[in-house]
Motif scaffolding. Structure first.
Motif, PDB file in Angstrom:
ATOM      1  N   ARG A 264       0.733  -1.185  -0.084  1.00 23.28           N
ATOM      2  CA  ARG A 264      -0.045  -0.097  -0.270  1.00 23.28           C
ATOM      3  C   ARG A 264       0.881   1.203   0.046  1.00 23.28           C
ATOM      4  NH1 ARG A 264      -2.057   2.990   4.789  1.00 23.28           N
ATOM      5  NH2 ARG A 264      -3.941   4.517   4.098  1.00 23.28           N
ATOM      6  N   TRP A 265       1.895   1.104   0.719  1.00 29.87           N
ATOM      7  CA  TRP A 265       3.063   2.287   1.004  1.00 29.87           C
ATOM      8  C   TRP A 265       3.550   2.711  -0.695  1.00 29.87           C
ATOM      9  CZ3 TRP A 265       8.143   2.583  -0.057  1.00 29.87           C
ATOM     10  CH2 TRP A 265       8.748   3.747   0.188  1.00 29.87           C
ATOM     11  N   TYR A 266       3.757   1.515  -1.055  1.00 28.84           N
ATOM     12  CA  TYR A 266       4.532   1.815  -2.553  1.00 28.84           C
ATOM     13  C   TYR A 266       3.272   2.335  -3.592  1.00 28.84           C
ATOM     14  CZ  TYR A 266       6.268   0.523  -7.206  1.00 28.84           C
ATOM     15  OH  TYR A 266       6.690   0.917  -8.475  1.00 28.84           O
TER      16      TYR A 266
ATOM     17  N   TRP B 213      -6.386  -9.562  -1.648  1.00 29.38           N
ATOM     18  CA  TRP B 213      -6.317  -8.129  -0.836  1.00 29.38           C
ATOM     19  C   TRP B 213      -6.015  -6.857  -1.879  1.00 29.38           C
ATOM     20  CZ3 TRP B 213      -2.904  -4.291  -0.966  1.00 29.38           C
ATOM     21  CH2 TRP B 213      -2.818  -3.391   0.217  1.00 29.38           C
ATOM     22  N   LEU B 214      -5.132  -7.058  -2.779  1.00 32.03           N
ATOM     23  CA  LEU B 214      -4.902  -6.091  -3.831  1.00 32.03           C
ATOM     24  C   LEU B 214      -6.224  -5.681  -4.842  1.00 32.03           C
ATOM     25  CD1 LEU B 214      -2.759  -4.491  -5.449  1.00 32.03           C
ATOM     26  CD2 LEU B 214      -2.359  -6.145  -6.897  1.00 32.03           C
TER      27      LEU B 214
ATOM     28  N   THR C 160      -9.190  -6.211  -3.515  1.00 30.70           N
ATOM     29  CA  THR C 160     -10.206  -5.447  -2.804  1.00 30.70           C
ATOM     30  C   THR C 160      -9.780  -4.081  -2.532  1.00 30.70           C
ATOM     31  OG1 THR C 160     -10.647  -7.584  -1.652  1.00 30.70           O
ATOM     32  CG2 THR C 160     -11.050  -5.562  -0.482  1.00 30.70           C
ATOM     33  N   TYR C 161      -8.466  -3.769  -2.413  1.00 29.54           N
ATOM     34  CA  TYR C 161      -7.881  -2.516  -2.289  1.00 29.54           C
ATOM     35  C   TYR C 161      -8.061  -1.636  -3.417  1.00 29.54           C
ATOM     36  CZ  TYR C 161      -4.384   1.127  -1.430  1.00 29.54           C
ATOM     37  OH  TYR C 161      -3.617   2.506  -1.256  1.00 29.54           O
ATOM     38  N   LEU C 162      -7.892  -2.364  -4.569  1.00 30.35           N
ATOM     39  CA  LEU C 162      -8.255  -1.335  -5.827  1.00 30.35           C
ATOM     40  C   LEU C 162      -9.649  -0.966  -5.944  1.00 30.35           C
ATOM     41  CD1 LEU C 162      -5.539  -2.902  -8.191  1.00 30.35           C
ATOM     42  CD2 LEU C 162      -5.425  -0.722  -7.067  1.00 30.35           C
ATOM     43  N   VAL C 163     -10.439  -1.869  -5.709  1.00 29.15           N
ATOM     44  CA  VAL C 163     -11.885  -1.555  -5.821  1.00 29.15           C
ATOM     45  C   VAL C 163     -12.457  -0.577  -4.969  1.00 29.15           C
ATOM     46  CG1 VAL C 163     -14.203  -2.830  -5.703  1.00 29.15           C
ATOM     47  CG2 VAL C 163     -12.501  -3.899  -6.622  1.00 29.15           C
ATOM     48  N   ILE C 164     -12.005  -0.687  -3.628  1.00 36.09           N
ATOM     49  CA  ILE C 164     -12.250   0.455  -2.762  1.00 36.09           C
ATOM     50  C   ILE C 164     -11.596   1.626  -3.041  1.00 36.09           C
ATOM     51  CG2 ILE C 164     -11.832   1.005  -0.198  1.00 36.09           C
ATOM     52  CD1 ILE C 164     -11.829  -1.880   0.530  1.00 36.09           C
ATOM     53  N   LYS C 165     -10.509   1.752  -3.639  1.00 36.49           N
ATOM     54  CA  LYS C 165      -9.881   3.043  -3.894  1.00 36.49           C
ATOM     55  C   LYS C 165     -10.760   3.443  -4.986  1.00 36.49           C
ATOM     56  CE  LYS C 165      -5.929   5.326  -3.432  1.00 36.49           C
ATOM     57  NZ  LYS C 165      -5.537   5.851  -2.302  1.00 36.49           N
TER      58      LYS C 165
END
Length: 352
Positions: free
Chosen positions: A58-60, A135-136, A138-143
């Motif tokens: 996420r930091w990257y 996880w990735l 899910t993260y991109l969809v939320i973003k």
């Protein structure tokens, strides 16, 4: 609902702990005949590895991926970062199993079967491909959902501001000072030149009609805006006479191009009201419209100083910025500056 960056960060960490905690606990719950030390060891270090590696990812992403203008290079960066994270995730899990098997309590037969999956690092990396991949995604969809929400709120705010600006335009455009001076000058002119006064009265009515009918229109041709500007200048010349000079340098190829209504008109009015009228000997206003590659530039230069009076609401300038923002987003620009005793207003509008 608009979620602030601080709230987003808090929600992220809460979901990190809850999500990875649930996954690690569930995986051990499915397995049977596992000793308590191994359960505690696996849950604690499993959650740590999961949170540590995905937080690094996420930091990257936050520092290297522009989600506002996503392209193929960004996709490649995400793919590489994803694979490296999986390798790190799998390697740390492999090391976790190795350390427990080497230095931990004696393993039972059931635990030995479980630890066979930790004997080969590639098995852990393949496992990481599924876990980190989920996880990735899910993260991109939320973003994406957060970005859509921000865009929706921004559009609503811009529409609200524009409606307010459209109401304010009438206050700024048909201001009592201009109306009083125009009517008073026309009354004096009627005693000297009836035909001229009739012509000026027609010009005034055209300005009023334009202000009332074009306020809710998104765009009009440049030549139509210039007609109203000519009327406005002619009316002001009755008062200023030789004290005001108006120069118009307009590229003929721009006449049919569309612009937001009243944009040039407001710049000219601002140049007269805050520029020429404040100079005792008068001054000059230069209007330049031309093409520059894929942009149309509109420049209004007038004699005077760039001083914003305390009693002014700057309705005209706010109206211009809000219209440009709504119609062209960040592709258009508006600058106001002072260069050697002249105020320069510059607008750049995309042609496509």
């Amino acid at each position: 609902m608009n979620i602030t960056e601080k709230n987003q960060s808090t929600i992220f960490w809460v979901l990190q702990f809850l999500g990875w905690g649930f996954i690690n606990c569930l995986s051990l719950f499915i397995m049977k005949k596992i000793s308590t030390p191994l359960v505690v060891y696996s849950i604690v270090f499993g959650i740590f590895i999961s949170i540590f590696t995905t937080s690094l990812l996420r930091w990257y992403l936050k520092r290297n991926i522009d989600f506002e203008s996503f392209d193929a290079k960004d996709f490649l960066k995400i793919a590489v970062a994803y694979l490296l994270t999986c390798i790190l995730f799998g390697s740390m899990n492999f090391a976790l199993g190795y350390l427990y098997g080497r230095f931990g309590p004696q393993l039972t037969e059931a635990e030995i079967q479980v630890f066979k999956a930790y004997d080969k690092v590639w098995i852990q990396i393949v496992n990481a491909l599924f876990l980190v991949g989920a996880w990735l995604v899910t993260y991109l969809v939320i973003k994406l959902l957060l970005k859509l929400n921000r865009d929706r709120i921004e559009r609503l705010e811009l529409n609200t501001n524009l409606k307010q600006a459209q109401l304010n335009t009438l206050k700024g455009q048909i201001n009592p000072h201009f109306m009083f001076n125009s009517l008073n000058n026309l009354m004096v002119l009627m005693l000297e030149d009836v035909e001229k006064s009739r012509e000026m009265l027609t010009k005034l009515s055209e300005i009023l009609r334009y202000s009332l009918t074009k306020n809710n229109v998104d765009s009009i041709p440049v030549e139509e805006e210039l007609e109203v500007i000519d009327n406005y200048i002619d009316l002001n010349k009755i008062q200023f006479e030789d004290r005001m000079e108006f120069v118009k340098n307009v590229d003929s190829s721009t006449l049919k191009l569309n612009i937001p209504p009243m944009v040039i008109q407001l710049l000219i009015e601002n140049a007269v009201k805050h520029g020429v009228s404040n100079v005792k000997k008068g001054g000059r206003i230069i209007l330049t419209i031309k093409k520059e590659r894929d942009l149309m530039t509109i420049e209004v230069k007038n004699t005077g100083k760039l001083k914003i009076a305390h009693n002014t609401t700057q309705l005209g300038l706010k109206n211009i910025r809000q219209r440009l923002k709504l119609l062209y987003a960040d592709k258009a620009s508006f600058y106001l500056s002072e260069i050697t005793d002249e105020v320069v207003a510059l607008i750049k509008i995309p042609l496509s």
